[in-house]
Motif scaffolding. Structure first.
Motif: not given
Length: 380
Positions: A154-156, A164-166, A183-184, A215
């Motif tokens: 969900a986070v990048s 960014s992401g939540r 993160a990804r 967030t």
């Protein structure tokens, strides 16, 4: 300094389910501290406040007793103990439903960091304050996430490491000083309160383990690993295995409290615990708690020794201990009669923690699927 349990990777060696003398001493010390600082009225008062965590209690557990660093090697500022000792601590925390971020920081986050390259300066710099209690590190993952399902990415992060992401349903995020963010494209560390990082509290079922939505909107992250998959898997697996010990401690308290209450409470000039129907219910619960102890200890020992059967042991412990903890808490409420339904009695705290734990780090259904998969792999 506590002597760590001797480790072995011999899959044929039987699991040692008994407590060592050092583990018994550790239990006595933790129980005495919690009896003094975390009794039922204190927990109830904290649960009703805006700050469920007691900084003095956390400092005593971590800075004074060194419990946050049990899984961290001595060269990184920890105690160099094993999952068996951490399991003993979690049993006692479960007995008092202590509102402390021990499972999330000292177990899940610590194990996740230890699965990274500890020669990496950024990883080592984070493990040292985690181990001595100066930092509360929380993995930004839903409470229900499991080692087998992984995370949804969900986070990048962009090329500069801005995140960014939540992510919603993150346990103990409000108490964190550092957020560990999968993160990804890697694993990142973000200072809590940093620009672009927001933690919004949710209303949880279990008020002693607060949840939050985290967030990120361009928050600066420090890269710890190129891939988050394996570190997160190890962190969540260790968390699920040791969560069984917390569930065991919770169930033990409920059983002992029920026996105490039904022995003292009289009806028709007899202790209510002398009635045959209640004897049967408590005897059945005792059998379940004893079996839960074996399952939880087996999972802790498998994690401590690096057993080839660790995933199996953790899945068995979670499937069984989740059910026993909920059943014990339900019996505690019901066999206390009317008083068990009141807010003033702590029984409801145990029921809520048991219900919350039952879906934490993989629901029993998820762990049953893991058992089925493992059994298929072993089939001739």
């Amino acid at each position: 300094m506590m002597e760590p349990t001797t480790q072995t990777t011999d899959a044929a060696a039987p699991a040692d389910l008994l407590y060592s003398e050092a583990e018994d001493d550790l239990r006595a010390a933790v129980r005495a501290l919690l009896a003094d600082r975390c009794d039922a009225p204190t927990v109830l008062t904290r649960a009703e406040s805006d700050t469920p965590y007691d900084p003095r209690l956390w400092a005593s557990l971590t800075t004074e007793m060194g419990l946050a660093g049990l899984l961290v090697p001595e060269k990184l500022g920890g105690q160099g103990a094993t999952h068996r000792e951490a399991a003993v601590v979690l049993e006692e925390l479960g007995r008092s439903v202590a509102p402390a971020p021990y499972l999330t920081s000292a177990v899940v986050a610590a194990e996740t960091l230890l699965a990274c390259d500890t020669q990496n300066g950024a990883v080592a710099e984070l493990l040292v304050p985690l181990a001595d209690g100066r930092a509360v590190v929380v993995l930004v993952a839903p409470l229900a996430a499991s080692a087998d399902t992984g995370l949804s990415g969900a986070v990048s992060a962009d090329a500069d490491g801005a995140l960014s992401g939540r992510v919603t349903g993150v346990a103990d995020a409000a108490a964190a000083t550092v957020l560990l963010v999968p993160a990804r494209d890697g694993l990142y560390a973000v200072e809590a309160g940093a620009a672009g990082a927001t933690v919004k509290s949710l209303t949880p079922l279990d008020l002693t383990r607060p949840l939050a939505t985290v967030t990120f909107d361009g928050a600066a992250g420090k890269r710890l690993a190129d891939s988050a998959a394996e570190p997160v898997r190890r962190g969540l697996l260790a968390g699920a295995g040791l969560l069984a010990s917390e569930q065991l401690g919770l169930a033990e308290w409920c059983l002992e409290e029920v026996v105490r209450y039904t022995r003292d409470r009289k009806q028709f000039n007899r202790p209510v615990g002398s009635f045959q129907a209640l004897k049967h219910r408590m005897a059945q619960l005792w059998l379940e708690v004893v079996s839960a102890r074996a399952a939880a200890r087996n999972a802790a020992d498998a994690l401590a020794t690096g057993s080839a059967d660790t995933r199996l042991a953790v899945a068995v412990a979670q499937v069984y201990c989740s059910r026993v903890a909920v059943h014990a808490a339900e019996e505690c409420v019901q066999l206390h009669g009317g008083i068990g339904m009141t807010w003033e009695h702590p029984a409801h705290l145990y029921l809520k923690r048991a219900k919350s734990d039952a879906i934490a780090l993989g629901a029993p259904g998820r762990h049953k699927e893991t058992l089925a998969d493992l059994m298929d792999l072993r089939a001739p």
